[in-house]
Design a protein around this motif. Sequence first.
Motif, PDB file in Angstrom:
ATOM      1  N   UNK A  89      10.241 -20.840 -31.536  1.00 46.16           N
ATOM      2  CA  UNK A  89      11.498 -20.026 -32.061  1.00 46.16           C
ATOM      3  C   UNK A  89      12.602 -20.864 -32.888  1.00 46.16           C
ATOM      4  N   UNK A  90      12.834 -22.025 -32.421  1.00 50.52           N
ATOM      5  CA  UNK A  90      14.247 -22.691 -33.026  1.00 50.52           C
ATOM      6  C   UNK A  90      13.792 -23.252 -34.197  1.00 50.52           C
ATOM      7  N   UNK A  91      14.126 -22.924 -35.497  1.00 51.92           N
ATOM      8  CA  UNK A  91      13.864 -23.522 -36.757  1.00 51.92           C
ATOM      9  C   UNK A  91      14.190 -25.137 -36.788  1.00 51.92           C
ATOM     10  N   UNK A 115      16.431 -12.139 -22.114  1.00 52.13           N
ATOM     11  CA  UNK A 115      15.675 -11.332 -22.858  1.00 52.13           C
ATOM     12  C   UNK A 115      14.127 -12.007 -22.689  1.00 52.13           C
ATOM     13  N   UNK A 116      13.845 -13.021 -23.004  1.00 50.79           N
ATOM     14  CA  UNK A 116      12.487 -13.828 -22.998  1.00 50.79           C
ATOM     15  C   UNK A 116      11.923 -13.669 -21.307  1.00 50.79           C
ATOM     16  N   UNK A 159       4.928 -17.407 -26.779  1.00 51.08           N
ATOM     17  CA  UNK A 159       6.178 -17.351 -27.419  1.00 51.08           C
ATOM     18  C   UNK A 159       5.955 -16.941 -29.120  1.00 51.08           C
ATOM     19  N   UNK A 160       5.007 -17.443 -29.469  1.00 54.12           N
ATOM     20  CA  UNK A 160       4.634 -17.204 -31.014  1.00 54.12           C
ATOM     21  C   UNK A 160       4.301 -15.649 -31.312  1.00 54.12           C
ATOM     22  N   UNK A 214      -2.326 -13.028 -22.975  1.00 54.54           N
ATOM     23  CA  UNK A 214      -1.311 -13.031 -23.843  1.00 54.54           C
ATOM     24  C   UNK A 214      -0.704 -14.220 -24.178  1.00 54.54           C
ATOM     25  N   UNK A 215      -1.288 -15.159 -23.881  1.00 56.95           N
ATOM     26  CA  UNK A 215      -0.758 -16.713 -24.507  1.00 56.95           C
ATOM     27  C   UNK A 215      -1.743 -16.830 -25.883  1.00 56.95           C
TER      28      UNK A 215
END
Length: 277
Positions: free
Chosen positions: A101-103, A188-189, A163-164, A273-274
């Motif tokens: 998630x972090x660019x 949240x996550x 997380x993707x 889910x992964x």
Amino acid sequence: MDDAVVRVGRALRLVLLIALALLFLIPFYLLVRNGLSSEQDITSPEWTFFPGELRWENVRELFDDPSVPFARSLLNSALIAVATTLGTLLLASLAGYGLARIPYRHANKVFYGVLGTLLVPAAVTFVPSFVLVSSLGWISTYRGLIVPTLFSAFACFVFRQYFLGFPRELEDAAQVDGLGYWRTYWLVVVPNARPVFAAVGTIVFLGAWNSFLWPLVIGQDQSAWTVQVALSSFTTSQVVRLHELFVAAAVSILPLLVVFLFFQRWIVAGVERSGID
């Protein structure tokens, strides 16, 4: 005709499931049967389903044995497995979330580097890890048994894949409310990723509990023995205590059964889910 075929099919499936369940339970039966038997009953050429007299005193003998601190070994394994699980979940989930998630323009390169460590045999890093732990004075300590095993490339990979596919709408809403990456991850996550946390945590716990070679080398004092090292001490070149070995093995798998039965539904959900095929 169709109903009869369906009933026959269900009956065959039921019979197959019962047969597989019985086959799966055979090792547990052998542990209990031999653990409550005498040495003569275990080695007797005449097999009996259960011995004529169940020796419940074998359990007391196991914990009273002065040569093997089995109760302390159970405690050590529990502390090490719990600490390793919590540490791995924290580090791997943070790494996976950051890579997903972090660019960062080198994120993929870092990720491939992490995956590359999975290709390195454990035997290659074993000696350097031991030298490092020894130089730090961590032999026969919890730090030496726990810290080198905290990060897992596999766990990082699973979290990144999960997380993707995590809904970006939830993260966008958190950012609108002024939350940064850390608070978004924590507030949240994490609460919405309990299945993958439970799945990875169960796998890591089982692996830490069953670990043998590293605790054997690092836990040189009896006070630092884990349950797997204690089990190996019942079969030596001088003596073989089969009844204690079997009852100790039966006792040692109870925590694993509890953990697995409690989290089994999360394991499947977390892997699904992964995104792992």
